[in-house]
Each structure stands twice: as structure tokens, then as C-alpha cells.
Scaffold this active site. Structure first.
Site, short mmCIF file in Angstrom:
data_model
loop_
_atom_site.label_atom_id
_atom_site.label_comp_id
_atom_site.label_asym_id
_atom_site.label_seq_id
_atom_site.Cartn_x
_atom_site.Cartn_y
_atom_site.Cartn_z
N ASP A 21 29.17 50.66 46.68
CA ASP A 21 30.32 50.27 47.50
C ASP A 21 31.56 50.32 46.60
O ASP A 21 31.47 50.50 45.39
CB ASP A 21 30.12 48.89 48.14
CG ASP A 21 31.01 48.70 49.37
OD1 ASP A 21 31.97 49.46 49.54
OD2 ASP A 21 30.75 47.77 50.17
C1 BGC Z 1 33.24 48.21 52.43
C2 BGC Z 1 32.35 49.34 52.90
C3 BGC Z 1 33.16 50.57 53.19
C4 BGC Z 1 33.98 50.94 51.96
C5 BGC Z 1 34.81 52.19 52.13
C6 BGC Z 1 34.19 48.65 51.32
O1 BGC Z 1 35.12 47.66 51.07
O2 BGC Z 1 32.45 47.13 51.99
O3 BGC Z 1 31.63 48.95 54.02
O4 BGC Z 1 32.32 51.63 53.55
O5 BGC Z 1 34.85 49.85 51.65
O6 BGC Z 1 35.80 52.03 53.04
#
Ligand code: BGC
Length: 763
Positions: free
Chosen positions: A282
Site C-alpha cells: 500500500d
Molecule cells: C489506500 C489504498 C489505495 C491506495 C492508492 C491507500 O491510501 O489504503 O486502498 O489503493 O491508497 O490510492
């Protein structure tokens, strides 16, 4: 023309693998093709493939293209048009080995056409509708050059304080697992390599929904039994359905961050479950290993992550910076890097990008003149799915449906809220294209003449909350505040109410209140809006609450005050039309709650399928020394599986085909469903099973099947469910998945509480 020829050249080079010196490996043999390609790659090129960058306003495009051409970037996210992504793919085609880029995005509940938020989709209990929403999202995204989505999000959430509850499919393992599989199949269509498909990467692996106290990014501490039984199956279902990717959770699990967790990423995901796809960290999660306190610096963080099997690093530079040094010092092996690279290349292969790097980018001359053109949207589909996701919670005196001849006061801060209709994670959705409740009702009434609008209240009267909600919005505040004093707004709404036959109040949360990092300590409707509801109630006019929110709310007072309550969640681009369809009876509501509504925040967690206990609270037999909170009624406000209709349904004649079941046999559980009301309608017949005695404590009941059934007024149907040993299996103390002989209660109901019961014995 010139562009076309070049494109042709790239494609033909790519289809023989673009390897200059060695004999080309045939494209058909994926492993040989990738091994051959990897033999050509320098260490820098390999590490470049592990880098996933976010495209934002702060990133100079020219610099990105240079980096891509130098082989330093494997993929991007957040660039979402063909003309944005084409120059980046062109840059990749200028790189030494011409390894294509992939373009990712958070396509969660729609792409340009926004469908209801996932929690709302789950409320439909309609697998065809959910599939349809995912398929359209994939088609729209693929048509915009997106190759892969960070979805579905299948984190079980049993603590509605957690803002990301909105983004998942609710509290129940079985329901979420079913939807997980459906969404993966919808995104990937005939295969992730199809031009109208996108690869699914299930998230957040794992257990993110169980963050302590519902506070985002917090720790997760959970027994292996609970993990396996309740929280892990939805990820597994997504992987079994063929999800090409996994996004790794930001939280720790029993003391080890998921991003550094070799048990999770290697032993469980790859070895036990046989996952062969791409594992993406993530956002910034590798760097956060330092903050978690398991890595002393970036070097150690990169080492832990690559060793754990995190293939791609989302938006932190640690792999690029640290892997070469770690390798040189012998702290990681070449195979650690190669395994990750192989998985990135394999994912690109599976997305069809080696065969055609421009598979989803297409030709410039075919680019749409207007990416938001009406012809590219799927409004009718979004309206249909949204209608199916609305849940009727109350309807006293048949307040609903409303008559189109009535004079209606429409009030509340969410009546004209185009951004909020979309909900959070609304991908490329555009607020200006949303149909608000005001728009939808106006259209249904054929004009504004019967509708008297007043705002009535702001989302919140708390300046600190307002500032928080607007913190991240650089261009314009997302939550607009009417500067007039609260009492002036209320007075205006009361005046509107008094001049009307019925009041519809659109109240609840702004979409940012149910989002990443938006955890709450309270679950009620904000005070400013509660004051409005009180004043409306005092007018004595019939009061309909149209709720918009992304999590269960505690609605004790509102349940008393309102004559009707319609839970609409955040219902998407066509939400206003869909809600109007239900309010005016053009569609008979059929949604059921995929998550329990607690009476108060103090009751959390309130999930229905809790384990049996030694001193359960027994309704009707109050007293000391049973499990309860003595200062409130025990039990939820609205149970899991609950939802009303404009017609009445009854269940009768529940029967089992036998009182015993052999391990290899089948049992038929049946019930007669009758539409005893005056309208045609759909409802969800739910099958629950309780394992009465086991080697370890079993839940009081568990959903094991359901069927959404349409019946004409007065119609009757016998509904059958087949039960086999598989439905009775669970993880025992040794984590072995098996059924145990003994007594089972089978319950069938139209919600999880009001059920008919019969029993059988597994021999
Ligand atoms: C979130 C993810 C997301 C990623 C990209 C993160 O802050 O936890 O779910 O896919 O950002 O946008």
C-alpha cells in the site's frame, strides 16, 4: 500514419519478445518468455520494474517519461486517460528492453459512472447486479487505458467506527466472500488479458477491517482461529476466483506489519493458498515499517519487505535506493529481487501487455473527444443497481411510497449534494454528473412545482470537524457550509414543512466522514442535523428520513421520530433518480442490511454471528449475571439481513428432507415464501446454520446461503436450499477445516433474527 507504423513495429517486436540478442522466446510460453526477458535485464532495470509511482500534479511529466525510458518505473497509478498514458507507454517502448508499463487506478465502485458504494452494493444481495456494476466499471476503465484496479476491497468490518467500512461489503464472511468472487470475475471478464477487462488486486491483505477500536491504520491482534474462520476467507475467495494481484494492508498483524510479514505473504498466501500473482504494497507502506518500529531505517525496511515477498513498492523510493546495496552486502539474495520482478512481468503478461502494450490505450485518432460524453456513461445501469441497494428501515402508516400529487418539503444538507451522492473512492466520477435527490425528485414530479426546498442544516456545526473534512481539498471545500445561523436554516425548513403534506429530509454523513482515515467515536447523525429533525418532527407532518451515510449509524431517536426511514448509503451517479424511484413507488425496495446497526456506539461490536457464551442474555428473562449492558436494551437496532418492502412477505412450512445427513449426502431445506401484500416485490430468503456442539465454540448462527426472489402480489413459491457437509465445515483448534458430527440447527428467515428453525444430525 507514422504513429501507426511505429505502433505496428512495437507490437510485432513485442509479440516475439523484444529481445535483441537471444532467440525470441515464443509468447505462448509465459515462463520461458519471462525467463528469457529477465536474462536480458540489468539489476537497475529489474529494480525499476518494482517501482509503482503515483501521478500527481507535483510530478513533472517530462521527468517521468525520462525515467520510464531509462527503465526505472514499472507502472503508475492515478493517470486515467489514454492521451495521458500513451506518452508514458511510448517512453517505455523507447527503453532498452521495451518492457511495457501498466496503468493502475482505484476503480472501486464504478469508473466514470459511479455505482453505489460497496457497502450499498452488498445491501442489494443481488449477485447479478453486483457483477454488472463491476463489469461496467472494468469496461469504462479499460476504455480509458487502465490495466489494473486496487479492488475489490473485501476487509470484513465489524466496527462501524472505521471509516473504510463504506468501502467493503459488510460484516459477514459468507456474503463478503461471495461478492469478492463476483467482483473479481466482473473486473477480469473473460480474462485479465482482454481489452475490456482490468486485473483485480484484492485488498487489503489482510485483516485491515479489524483495526483496534475502529481507528484507521491501528494494530490488529487476532487469534489464528478467528482469522481463518472469519476474516481470511474473502481474500481467499477473490484469489480462488483468479485475482491477479493482492494489495498488502497497512496494519500489523499480531505484532508484525503485513508489509514485513513472511508468514502472511509467503507461508499463507503463496505456499498454502497457491497465489502466483502480484503483491503490491500500500501507499508508502515500506517506509512506514520504520514508524511501526520494526525497521531502524529505510535500508532495513526495504530488506524486510522484499524478503516478505512484497513485489512492488507503491510510491516510496526505498527499493530503488536500497536494494542494490543490500544485494551487494549479501543481505538479500538475487533471487529475492528476481522473484518480485518475475511476478511483475507475469502480471504484465497476464494483462496482455507484452502482446500489445497499447491494448487499452488504443490509437490516438480513436481517443474520445469528451471522456465524460453521455454515450460513454452507463446511467440506466447505475440507476437500476442503485435502486436494488436501498434499504427500507421503517415505514409506519405506509408513509411511503409518496403520492406524486402530494406537496413535498425536501430539506436537509444532503438533498443537493452531488459530491456526496458518489461516496468516497469515486474514481473518475464527476460530481457535476451526479443526479442529486433534489434533481431526481424534481424529474419524477415533472417539475419543481410540488417540491419546496430548504437546506435546513449544515452537515456539521462543529468547525473542527468541518476543517477536518475539508483538509485535503485543495481546489474547493468539499463540504460546503451555509454561513447563516443554524436557527435561521431550521426556521426556513420548518416553514417549508408546515406548508407541505409530507417532509423528506436528506440527512446523514458527508462522504468524507466515511473514508480512509475518517474514524468516528460517535455513530449518530451530527448534532446540527439532529436539531433539524427534532424541529421537523415538532411540525407534526409525516417525516421521511432519507439517510446518506457510509457506515451503520445509531438511530435510536430517529427511529422514534421518523415515520419512514430509507437507507440510501452513497448511491452513485444516478442515486437521485434511484431514490426517487423508491420514494414514489416506481420501484419496490428490496435491499437488506449487510451489517448490523447498533443502538449505540457502546455496543460495538454487534455482529450477528458471534460465538456462543456461557451466560447469554435471554430476551424476556432479564436479570443479573447474564451477558448484557444493563443501561440499554440488549440487541441491535436493526439486525443483519434486515430490510422492509412495500409489500408483505411471510415464510411458512419450513421443512428438512431428512433429520440426518451423511458425510457424502445432501439435505434439502425448504420454506414457502408468500407475497401476502398488494404489490409485486423482491425479498431475500436467508439460510443460517448453527453447529450446536463442537470441539470448539461455534457461532450462534452463520449465513450459509441466500436467494433473492421476486414474487407477484399474492404469489407463493417454495424455496429450496441444498445443504452438504461442506456447509458445515469450520477451522478447528488445529486449524483443520472439517465438519464434526452432531446436531445442527437450520434457520430460514427474511433477516438474521426472525427465523424458522428445524434441526438435523450430521452422521
Ligand atoms: C489506500 C489504498 C489505495 C491506495 C492508492 C491507500 O491510501 O489504503 O486502498 O489503493 O491508497 O490510492
Amino acid at each position: 500514419m507514422k504513429k501507426l507504423c511505429l505502433l505496428g513495429l512495437f507490437v510485432s517486436l513485442a509479440s516475439h519478445s523484444v529481445l535483441a540478442d537471444n532467440l525470441p522466446a515464443p509468447m505462448e510460453n509465459k515462463d520461458a518468455f519471462i525467463s528469457n526477458l529477465m536474462k536480458q535485464m540489468t539489476l537497475e532495470e529489474k529494480i525499476g520494474q518494482l517501482r509503482l509511482i503515483s501521478i500527481g500534479p507535483e510530478m513533472p511529466r517530462e521527468m517521468i517519461r525520462k525515467e520510464i525510458a531509462a527503465g526505472n518505473i514499472g507502472g503508475t497509478f492515478n493517470s486515467i486517460t489514454r492521451d495521458e498514458n500513451r506518452p508514458m507507454q511510448d517512453a517505455a517502448m523507447r527503453s532498452r528492453l521495451k518492457i511495457p508499463m501498466f496503468f493502475a487506478y482505484d476503480v472501486i465502485h464504478g469508473h466514470r459512472t459511479i455505482f453505489p458504494i460497496p457497502l450499498a452494493l452488498a445491501s442489494s444481495w443481488d449477485m447479478d447486479a453486483i457483477y454488472h456494476s463491476g463489469r461496467i466499471a472494468a469496461k469504462e476503465a479499460a476504455a480509458d487505458s487502465i490495466d489494473i484496479t486496487f479492488a475489490p476491497m473485501v476487509d470484513i468490518s465489524r466496527d462501524p467506527r472505521w471509516g473504510r467500512t463504506s468501502e467493503g461489503f459488510g460484516e459477514d464472511t459468507y456474503l463478503v466472500s461471495r461478492i469478492a468472487g463476483v467482483m473479481v470475475k466482473a473486473f477480469q471478464g473473460t480474462g485479465a488479458n482482454a481489452a475490456d477487462s482490468i486485473m483485480a488486486s484484492v485488498k487489503h491483505f489482510a485483516l485491515y477491517g479489524a483495526v483496534e477500536g475502529g481507528r484507521d491504520y491501528n494494530t490488529v491482534d487476532m487469534s489464528p482461529l478467528k482469522m481463518h474462520q472469519d476474516y481470511l476467507p474473502p481474500y481467499r475467495a477473490a484469489i480462488d476466483a483468479g485475482a491477479g494481484g493482492v494489495m498488502v494492508a497497512l496494519n500489523s498483524i499480531n505484532g508484525v506489519p503485513a508489509t514485513a510479514n513472511t508468514w502472511l505473504m509467503n507461508d499463507l498466501l503463496r505456499k498454502e493458498w497457491g497465489f502466483k500473482g502480484l503483491a503490491v504494497s500500500d501507499h508508502g507502506a515500506i517506509f512506514e515499517l520504520i514508524k511501526h518500529g520494526v525497521a531502524k531505517d529505510g535500508r532495513e525496511a526495504a530488506k524486510l519487505a522484499i524478503k516478505a515477498g512484497i513485489d512492488m513498492s507503491m510510491n516510496d523510493s526505498l527499493y530503488g535506493k536500497e536494494l542494490p546495496g543490500l544485494l551487494k552486502a549479501g543481505e538479500i539474495e538475487q533471487s529475492d529481487i528476481d522473484n518480485a520482478v518475475r511476478e511483475v512481468l507475469a502480471a504484465k503478461y497476464d494483462m496482455g501487455l507484452f502482446k500489445d502494450p497499447y491494448l487499452r490505450i488504443g490509437k490516438a485518432e480513436d481517443d474520445p473527444a469528451d471522456v465524460y460524453a453521455d454515450s460513454r456513461m452507463h446511467r440506466a445501469d447505475a440507476r437500476d443497481v442503485a435502486r436494488r441497494s436501498l434499504v427500507l428501515l421503517e415505514n409506519r402508516n405506509q408513509t411511503l411510497p409518496l403520492k406524486k400529487t402530494a406537496k413535498i418539503a425536501l430539506v436537509g444538507p444532503l438533498a443537493k449534494a452531488p459530491i456526496d451522492m458518489m461516496g468516497s473512492w469515486a474514481a473518475a466520477g464527476r460530481p457535476a454528473l451526479s443526479v442529486t435527490l433534489f434533481d431526481g425528485m424534481t424529474r419524477a414530479l415533472g417539475g419543481e412545482s410540488k417540491l419546496i426546498y430548504a437546506r435546513g442544516a449544515n452537515i456539521t456545526g462543529d468547525k473542527k470537524v468541518l476543517d477536518y473534512l475539508n483538509f485535503l481539498n485543495f481546489d474547493a471545500p468539499e463540504v460546503v457550509d451555509d454561513p447563516r445561523p443554524a436557527q435561521v436554516l431550521i426556521d426556513e425548513a420548518v416553514k417549508a414543512a408546515k406548508s407541505a403534506d409530507v417532509v423528506v429530509a436528506a440527512v446523514g454523513e458527508s462522504r468524507g466522514m466515511s473514508h480512509e482515515s475518517s474514524s468516528r467515536t460517535e455513530l449518530n447523525i451530527p448534532a446540527s442535523q439532529r436539531e433539524l429533525i427534532k424541529a421537523l418532527k415538532a411540525t407534526g407532518k409525516p417525516l421521511v428520513l432519507v439517510l446518506m451515510n457510509g457506515r451503520p449509524l445509531s438511530l435510536l431517536e430517529e427511529k422514534q421520530q421518523a415515520d419512514a426511514i430509507l437507507e440510501t448509503w452513497f448511491s452513485g451517479t444516478e442515486g437521485g433518480n434511484a431514490i426517487a424511484d423508491v420514494l414514489f413507488g416506481d420501484y419496490n425496495p428490496s435491499g437488506k442490511l449487510p451489517i448490523t446497526f447498533p443502538r449505540s456506539v457502546g455496543q460495538i461490536p454487534t455482529y450477528y454471528n458471534h460465538l456462543s457464551i456461557g451466560r447469554p442474555f435471554t430476551p424476556g428473562k432479564p436479570g443479573n449475571y447474564t451477558s448484557q449492558y444493563f443501561d440499554d436494551t440488549t440487541g441491535p437496532l436493526y439486525p443483519f439481513g434486515y430490510g422492509l418492502s412495500y409489500t408483505e412477505f411471510s415464510l411458512s412450512d419450513m421443512a428438512l428432507s431428512s433429520t440426518t445427513l451423511n458425510k457424502t449426502g445432501k439435505l434439502d431445506a425448504s420454506v414457502t415464501l408468500e407475497n401476502t401484500g398488494k404489490r409485486d416485490g423482491e425479498t431475500v430468503v436467508q439460510l443460517y446454520i448453527q453447529d450446536v456442539t463442537g470441539s470448539i465454540i461455534r457461532p450462534v448462527k452463520e449465513l450459509k446461503n441466500f436467494r433473492k426472489v421476486m414474487l407477484k402480489a399474492g404469489e407463493k413459491k417454495v424455496i429450496h436450499f441444498t445443504i452438504t457437509e461442506d456447509d458445515l465445515k469450520f477451522f478447528n483448534a488445529q486449524l483443520k477445516y472439517a465438519a464434526e458430527p452432531g446436531k445442527f440447527n437450520v434457520q430460514i428467515g427474511l433477516d438474521s433474527q426472525d427465523v424458522k428453525q428445524q434441526s438435523f444430525e450430521l452422521l
